[in-house]
Design a protein around this motif. Sequence first.
Motif, mmCIF file in Angstrom:
data_model
loop_
_atom_site.group_PDB
_atom_site.id
_atom_site.type_symbol
_atom_site.label_atom_id
_atom_site.label_comp_id
_atom_site.label_asym_id
_atom_site.label_seq_id
_atom_site.Cartn_x
_atom_site.Cartn_y
_atom_site.Cartn_z
ATOM 1 N N VAL A 38 0.849 -1.198 0.000
ATOM 2 C CA VAL A 38 0.000 0.000 0.000
ATOM 3 C C VAL A 38 0.885 1.249 0.000
ATOM 4 O O VAL A 38 0.629 2.209 -0.734
ATOM 5 C CB VAL A 38 -0.977 0.000 1.190
ATOM 6 N N SER A 39 1.959 1.232 0.785
ATOM 7 C CA SER A 39 2.893 2.368 0.811
ATOM 8 C C SER A 39 3.553 2.565 -0.550
ATOM 9 O O SER A 39 3.708 3.701 -1.013
ATOM 10 C CB SER A 39 3.968 2.149 1.869
ATOM 11 N N ALA A 40 3.926 1.456 -1.185
ATOM 12 C CA ALA A 40 4.541 1.550 -2.516
ATOM 13 C C ALA A 40 3.559 2.147 -3.523
ATOM 14 O O ALA A 40 3.941 2.980 -4.356
ATOM 15 C CB ALA A 40 5.012 0.170 -2.972
ATOM 16 N N ILE B 228 3.902 5.659 -5.704
ATOM 17 C CA ILE B 228 3.748 5.777 -7.158
ATOM 18 C C ILE B 228 2.798 6.921 -7.500
ATOM 19 O O ILE B 228 3.096 7.746 -8.370
ATOM 20 C CB ILE B 228 3.247 4.448 -7.758
ATOM 21 N N TRP B 229 1.660 6.985 -6.794
ATOM 22 C CA TRP B 229 0.714 8.079 -7.048
ATOM 23 C C TRP B 229 1.366 9.426 -6.771
ATOM 24 O O TRP B 229 1.181 10.389 -7.518
ATOM 25 C CB TRP B 229 -0.545 7.916 -6.200
ATOM 26 N N ARG B 230 2.128 9.511 -5.671
ATOM 27 C CA ARG B 230 2.798 10.772 -5.319
ATOM 28 C C ARG B 230 3.808 11.161 -6.397
ATOM 29 O O ARG B 230 3.890 12.325 -6.790
ATOM 30 C CB ARG B 230 3.480 10.634 -3.958
ATOM 31 N N ALA C 32 -3.881 17.692 -8.558
ATOM 32 C CA ALA C 32 -4.653 17.728 -7.310
ATOM 33 C C ALA C 32 -5.382 16.409 -7.090
ATOM 34 O O ALA C 32 -5.457 15.909 -5.955
ATOM 35 C CB ALA C 32 -5.648 18.890 -7.333
ATOM 36 N N ARG C 33 -5.887 15.821 -8.141
ATOM 37 C CA ARG C 33 -6.562 14.519 -8.008
ATOM 38 C C ARG C 33 -5.568 13.429 -7.635
ATOM 39 O O ARG C 33 -5.878 12.556 -6.818
ATOM 40 C CB ARG C 33 -7.304 14.172 -9.285
ATOM 41 N N LEU C 34 -4.405 13.466 -8.232
ATOM 42 C CA LEU C 34 -3.369 12.490 -7.871
ATOM 43 C C LEU C 34 -2.973 12.644 -6.403
ATOM 44 O O LEU C 34 -2.767 11.653 -5.695
ATOM 45 C CB LEU C 34 -2.149 12.645 -8.782
#
Length: 98
Positions: A12-14, A18-20, A64-66
Motif C-alpha cells: 500500500v505504501s509503494a 507511485i501516485w505521489r 490535485a486529483r493524484l
Amino acid sequence: MTPRFSIDPGEVSATASIWRSQEHAVRAIRFDQAADLPVSSSRVATALRATASPAALAMTVIAARLESITLFVNGFRGRVLDEEAAAARALDRENGPA
C-alpha cells in the motif's frame, strides 16, 4: 489455510509512492513556452498559444486529483494497520496469556 484476502502495508505504501511521484511529474509539466511563442500567422503556433492556459489548468486539476488519491491510499493504510492491531489485541484478550 491461505487467507483469501490480505493487505500488505508495504504494498500500500509503494502504491501511494507511485501516485505521489506521478503527481510530482504532472506538476512539473510546463506550458510557459507555448504561451510565449512569437506571434505569427501559423495556425499551429496560434493553437499552441491558445491552449497553454487551459492545459496548465488541466495539469493543476490532474495533479490535485493524484494528490487526493495519495492521501486516500495513505489513509487506507493507516486504517488497515489500526484495524490489524485492534484485531490482534482482541485475539490476545480472547486467548489469554500463553
